[in-house]
Design an enzyme around this catalytic site. Structure first.
Site, short mmCIF file in Angstrom:
data_model
loop_
_atom_site.label_atom_id
_atom_site.label_comp_id
_atom_site.label_asym_id
_atom_site.label_seq_id
_atom_site.Cartn_x
_atom_site.Cartn_y
_atom_site.Cartn_z
N GLU A 40 0.98 -1.19 0.17
CA GLU A 40 -0.13 0.07 0.00
C GLU A 40 0.96 1.27 0.04
OE1 GLU A 40 -3.32 1.86 2.92
OE2 GLU A 40 -1.93 0.58 3.85
N LYS A 119 -10.02 2.11 -1.63
CA LYS A 119 -10.24 1.89 -0.49
C LYS A 119 -11.39 2.21 0.42
CE LYS A 119 -7.22 1.13 3.85
NZ LYS A 119 -5.96 1.84 4.48
N CYS A 154 -5.18 -3.00 3.44
CA CYS A 154 -4.71 -2.59 4.80
C CYS A 154 -5.97 -2.88 5.75
CB CYS A 154 -4.25 -1.10 4.64
SG CYS A 154 -2.88 -1.23 6.35
#
Length: 272
Positions: A40, A119, A154
């Site tokens: 990421e 995300k 994440c």
């Protein structure tokens, strides 16, 4: 299927352009792999919040250009981690002032952009990423010749309903780039194994090494099979983690222990 996870560091003394060149070279070295995964926000550092605005780029910006070429040169599917995306401005924004997103890029072996994922779960508890970036709204899967990828990033790893939605969309292998902090490394490995077990899927979780903006990173990229067994795990430094996967193991696991068929609660989430 051979997968390579590139656990790289984000050295604050290294320019972004230099890092792009270094990472592109690493990707090219993985020729012969089927899938290569980056962490990421490796261009900026996941905790370098003060750099997000300055380093933001459009989807077709320099990282796209460098990674598309590297994927094509190596002939691999490439999950190029994520970038700070500067989206096109809306009607109320001045030119160059569109919203920011933490956006993943997935390239085909020909260098074509196969998918993007913004995300959904932003980390920060009302600061950092949570206030600087917009939230994605769509679940994303990518069909490879041997498996279907479910894409997450994440902090998403803490939200099992997202992964259930990806399974409903056909995911068999989860790819999770991250900039996970060392102080919560135990959660990283625990959650990666939990997502694999409960969804009877592979998990390929690729983290970063070193320190981002004073925050030591966990490293320990990990590959987990559909039974929750750890097939490979990196250390804390820079490392290329390569593992052979059997895509058929997802189907056989789900047939031998058909827990997913006993689900009674569903998830109504927009998909594409």
């Amino acid at each position: 299927m051979r997968a390579s996870l590139l656990q790289i560091g984000v050295d604050e003394g290294e320019s972004v352009d230099s890092r792009r060149r270094r990472v592109a070279s690493l990707v090219r070295e993985q020729a012969g792999a089927d899938l290569v995964v980056l962490p990421e926000l490796w261009t900026t550092g996941a905790f370098a919040f003060e750099s997000f605005i300055a380093e933001a780029e459009p989807l077709d910006g320099p990282t796209h250009e460098a990674m598309a070429k590297a994927a094509a040169d190596a002939g691999v599917w490439l999950h190029a981690g994520s970038i700070v995306e500067r989206a096109a401005p809306d009607g109320g924004s001045a030119a160059g002032e569109g919203p920011l997103y933490n956006t993943s890029l997935v390239f085909s072996p020909s260098g074509e952009l196969a998918a993007t994922y913004r995300k959904i779960h932003r980390f920060g508890f009302d600061k950092g990423e949570a206030v600087l970036m917009g939230a994605g709204e769509e679940l994303v899967t990518v069909r490879l010749p041997d498996t279907t990828l479910g894409v997450a990033t994440c902090y998403d790893l803490r939200f099992p309903e997202l992964f259930r939605g990806l399974v409903d969309a056909g995911a068999e292998t989860f790819v999770v780039p991250a900039g996970w902090p060392e102080r919560r490394r135990a959660h990283w490995t625990l959650l990666a194994r939990a997502r694999a077990v409960e969804n009877q899927s592979y998990v390929l979780a690729c983290g970063t090494a070193g320190t981002h903006a004073g925050v030591p990173q966990a490293g320990h990229s990990i590959v987990v099979d559909p039974w929750g067994e750890v097939l490979a795990e990196a250390g804390s430094g820079e490392e290329v983690l390569t593992v052979e996967l059997d895509p058929a193991k997802v189907a056989t696991t789900r047939e031998q222990f058909p827990a997913l068929k006993d689900r009674l609660l569903g998830l109504d989430t927009p998909r594409r």
